[in-house]
Design a protein around this motif. Structure first.
Motif: not given
Length: 311
Positions: A147-163
């Motif tokens: 849920s909200t944890g999923g939103a945070i993961v989505i945000d990170y994948l789209l804006t956080g430049n994961p390595g």
């Protein structure tokens, strides 16, 4: 069910996670109350790290010879200790687990169930990943969000430049837009000048009757109100995340068709547009709290996740 523990005592005894190897009596009572003591782990830690002005409660579990790590982000109103099923599955797969209580949730500091902006969640997640590195948790680091944890993961994948250290992303009932999104925005604008919080309305968001009874009546860490500040932060976040560019990643999504909390049809369409062919498991009649759905649903989605992660 064991007797209640004292949350304030647990919080007062928290130490930095890197130095939290020994378990104090109040921590043992906390683990016993939620059944965390039954998890088959070689090593367990409960401690804290500081991020975004919050003291964040964080826990880690190691199986024997871990081969990867699951970084767990719980849902709104939740906390880490409610996720025994997911942690147990991850340990059985040979994953270490790092999980933290979001600001304003569980044993973490902050106004209950509130946030100033969703960007604060990103600061906390990145700080948690720093802790994963300091604890030498094995890569890849798979991200799990309900849920909200999923939103945070989505945000990170789209804006956080994961390595390259980030492995798969697992999204349970991910939040983008909540159900009745238009009405939520209208209500927020009408109430904002007059109301800072409204009483929480508990719902039956799982078919697991024992879980629902525990959540509604016996969990001392359940917030009792919905702050309008959190709603406002969500309202500001949704158009920003829906305007982001497409990611080449392909997350695993588990969604119940009986979910009455999020606008899951819209959200799945949005996620299909934002990611490269996400793999979706739809479960007829399953409700929102997928991590604590009935055993029959858990058997289906854990089999799906195991199959996908072993490809």
């Amino acid at each position: 069910m064991p007797e209640r523990f004292n949350p304030d005592s647990v919080v007062a005894g928290l130490r930095p996670i890197a130095a939290a190897a020994m378990s104090l009596p109040q921590e043992q009572a906390y683990r016993s109350f939620y059944g965390l003591d039954k998890l088959a782990a070689q090593q367990v830690r409960l401690g804290f790290f500081d991020a975004a002005g919050y003291r964040i409660a964080v826990q880690a579990w190691w199986p024997q010879a871990p081969k990867a790590t699951l970084v767990l982000l719980h849902g709104y109103y939740d906390h880490t200790a409610l996720y025994c099923h997911v942690i147990e599955w991850a340990l059985s797969e040979g994953f270490a687990v790092l999980a933290f209580d979001l600001p304003g949730h569980g044993l973490s500091s902050g106004a209950r169930a509130s946030i100033g902006a969703f960007a604060e969640y990103q600061v906390v997640l990145k700080a948690a990943l720093t802790q994963a590195a300091q604890l030498d948790l094995p890569q890849p680091w798979h991200l799990f969000g309900q849920s909200t944890g999923g939103a945070i993961v989505i945000d990170y994948l789209l804006t956080g430049n994961p390595g390259a250290e980030i492995g798969q992303a697992i999204l349970f009932s991910p939040l983008v837009r909540p159900r009745a999104w238009g009405w939520s925005k209208l209500s927020y604008r009408a109430l904002k000048p007059f109301v800072r919080k409204i009483s929480r309305r508990f719902t039956e968001n799982s078919h697991d009757a024992d879980f629902i009874d525990f959540l509604h009546h016996r969990d001392p860490l359940q917030p009792q109100c919905l702050p309008t500040a959190w709603v406002g932060a969500l309202i500001r976040w949704v158009p920003d995340i829906e305007a982001t560019v497409r990611s080449p990643r392909s997350p695993l999504i588990v969604q119940g068709e009986g979910d009455m909390t999020v606008d899951w049809q819209h959200n799945l369409a949005m996620l299909d547009a934002k990611f490269s062919a996400p793999k979706v498991l739809l479960l007829p009649e399953a409700r929102h709290h997928m991590a604590n759905e009935a055993q029959s649903y858990r058997d289906q989605y854990f089999a799906f996740l195991t199959e996908q992660l072993h490809k």
